[in-house]
Design an enzyme around this catalytic site. Structure first.
Site, PDB file in Angstrom:
ATOM      1  N   ASN A  22      63.670 120.468  12.449  1.00  0.00           N
ATOM      2  CA  ASN A  22      64.710 121.484  12.331  1.00  0.00           C
ATOM      3  C   ASN A  22      65.270 121.363  10.916  1.00  0.00           C
ATOM      4  OD1 ASN A  22      66.957 123.099  12.455  1.00  0.00           O
ATOM      5  ND2 ASN A  22      67.803 122.176  14.325  1.00  0.00           N
ATOM      6  N   ARG A 107      61.623 124.676  14.217  1.00  0.00           N
ATOM      7  CA  ARG A 107      62.627 125.661  14.579  1.00  0.00           C
ATOM      8  C   ARG A 107      62.705 126.669  13.432  1.00  0.00           C
ATOM      9  NH1 ARG A 107      69.035 125.436  14.000  1.00  0.00           N
ATOM     10  NH2 ARG A 107      69.490 127.340  15.140  1.00  0.00           N
ATOM     11  N   HIS A 196      70.184 131.237  18.836  1.00  0.00           N
ATOM     12  CA  HIS A 196      70.254 130.181  19.866  1.00  0.00           C
ATOM     13  C   HIS A 196      69.305 130.479  21.025  1.00  0.00           C
ATOM     14  CE1 HIS A 196      74.728 129.263  18.711  1.00  0.00           C
ATOM     15  NE2 HIS A 196      73.922 128.439  18.062  1.00  0.00           N
ATOM     16  N   ARG A 257      83.388 130.307  12.304  1.00  0.00           N
ATOM     17  CA  ARG A 257      83.092 131.747  12.201  1.00  0.00           C
ATOM     18  C   ARG A 257      84.045 132.546  13.073  1.00  0.00           C
ATOM     19  NH1 ARG A 257      77.158 130.642  13.726  1.00  0.00           N
ATOM     20  NH2 ARG A 257      76.434 129.508  11.898  1.00  0.00           N
ATOM     21  N   GLU A 400      67.136 121.729  22.776  1.00  0.00           N
ATOM     22  CA  GLU A 400      66.303 122.658  22.002  1.00  0.00           C
ATOM     23  C   GLU A 400      65.034 121.972  21.504  1.00  0.00           C
ATOM     24  OE1 GLU A 400      70.147 123.512  20.236  1.00  0.00           O
ATOM     25  OE2 GLU A 400      69.358 125.473  19.681  1.00  0.00           O
TER      26      GLU A 400
END
Ligand code: ADP
Length: 429
Positions: A22, A107, A196, A257, A400
């Site tokens: 990742n 990823r 996601h 965010r 993940e």
């Protein structure tokens, strides 16, 4: 998603390890998995790449007690980061030159509309991922660097891209399109992609398992609440709606965010506050959300401050939870029938107060949380709703990396068990 067993006697019998990478702009996270039992052999992280204070943390998991080793000092670039990680793995007898390595799974944040499934990376695939840089300027360049670095390290090995957007490509057009001029939107590929996806796919499947049903039998709302946060509505195993859009800025209140705002706020900031586009970008992505509201983006710290009577922290928490509730309500309406609401990622898995507050008052939707079950700390998927509740509320830890390894291994394994070359160049349209 059990990988197809590799044929007896084939050259690939021993190749049952997958390295998952990742790659971020200044970090690389890696995990080496043994696909015989899907266990971790080692995990690690290289951070602050390119700075004097680079750091590698490496934890081998093959022995008894997992002991993390640390290396500090400048690691110049991603190539050096992967080389350093490879050295640490080799020191544990897990070298990446091993014939046991079957694939490297990457990823990749943005796969646009083109990549709806995991894909073996070829030059053409890499070019396509590069073409998507304008819609994922922060993420895809780092992913590409990671892929090129891994290719240089093991050019003989299949490299598989697993896209964050792929799970959301099943969204119906009326959910994916913004209501803006169609020609302008299409010319610039402006639409809702969602992110996601690897987590939403894994967690929604696990939630079905927890309910003792198949994914096709259930409708679930997944709330992935990490530092970034997103919700998705999954009907019969297919994503029909998700809260992130063209970029990961839309939707829920996140660590830093803003999530949803009136787009006119940006015109206002430009015209009235005199801010540049880049300044607004930084404001909304890095200086907003929980951090912007109260100065902290870590939910643990926010809860601690609330316990001490801090009003700004309390308001930030309420704004965060209010947005979550709106999405649970909206997605209940989108799905019609909901079988489970599922919390995952750092906040979702660990913060009982967030789960309690997000579900409070939703009895009319069949949603109730049992305070005792909600307080239990566990790394296992679990129900936190009482038996009598019409809709299950669950906590399902996301994974993940395991999902990426499963998908990469399944793709490589399928080809080999069919006696074919690994389908290098396979691109989904
Ligand atoms: P990322 O989006 O970086 O992958 P994670 O899923 O790891 O994020 O979530 C990180 C966030 O999880 C932290 O910023 C923090 O707010 C939250 N978190 C982690 N542990 C706890 C905890 N025990 N209680 C409450 N919140 C937690």
């Amino acid at each position: 998603m059990t990988p197809t067993p590799v044929k007896e006697g084939s050259a690939a019998v021993q190749a049952r390890r997958v390295l998952v990478l990742n790659s971020g702009s200044s970090s690389v996270k890696y995990q080496l998995l043994d696909m015989n039992d899907r266990s971790r052999l080692a995990i690690g992280l290289v951070e602050r790449i390119g700075e004097e204070t680079s750091r590698l943390l490496h934890t081998p998991l093959t022995g008894g007690d997992a002991e993390t080793r640390e290396r500090t000092g400048r690691i110049a670039d991603h190539a050096a980061a992967l080389k350093t990680a490879a050295e640490e793995l080799a020191a544990d007898g897990l070298g990446l030159d091993s014939p046991e390595l079957a694939a490297i799974g990457h990823r990749v944040v943005h796969g646009g509309l083109r990549f709806t499934r995991p894909t073996v990376i070829t030059d053409e695939v890499l070019t396509e991922i590069e073409r998507l840089v304008p819609v994922a300027p922060l993420h895809n360049p780092a992913n590409i660097t990671g892929i090129r670095t891994a290719q240089a390290l093991r050019p003989d090995l299949p490299q598989v891209a697993v896209f964050d957007t792929a799970f959301h490509t099943t969204m119906p057009e009326y959910a994916a399109r913004y209501a803006i001029d169609v020609e302008t939107a299409d010319a610039h590929r402006i639409r809702r992609y969602g992110f996601h996806g690897t987590s939403h796919a894994y967690v929604s499947r696990k939630a079905a398992e927890l309910l003792g049903r198949t994914p096709e039998e259930v409708n679930v709302i997944v709330l992935h609440l990490g530092n970034g946060a997103s919700a998705s509505a999954v009907a019969a195993g297919r994503c029909v709606e998700t809260s992130m859009g063209l970029t990961p800025l839309e939707g829920l209140v996140m660590g830093t965010r803003s999530g949803d705002i009136d787009p006119a706020v940006t015109f206002h900031l430009k015209r009235v506050a005199g801010m540049s586009t880049d300044e607004i970008d930084v404001l909304l992505n890095k200086r907003s959300g929980l951090l912007g509201l109260c100065g902290d983006n870590d939910m643990r710290e926010i809860r601690r401050r609330i316990d001490e009577g801090d009003e700004r922290a309390a308001l930030a928490f309420d704004i965060y939870v209010h947005r979550l509730k709106k999405y649970i309500g909206a997605y209940s309406a989108v799905l019609g029938r909901v079988d489970a609401v599922v919390f995952t990622a750092g906040v979702g898995e660990n913060s009982a107060p967030v789960r309690e507050a997000a579900i409070a008052g939703l009895e009319e939707l069949g949603l109730v949380v049992d305070a005792g079950l909600n307080a239990v700390r566990s790394g296992e998927p679990r129900l936190i709703s009482p038996n009598y509740a019409r809709v299950a509320v669950a906590v399902v830890p996301t994974d993940e990396e395991l999902e990426i390894a499963d998908q990469a291994f399944a793709l490589v394994g399928r080809a080999e068990s069919a006696g074919q070359e690994v389908p290098v160049g396979q691109v989904d349209n």
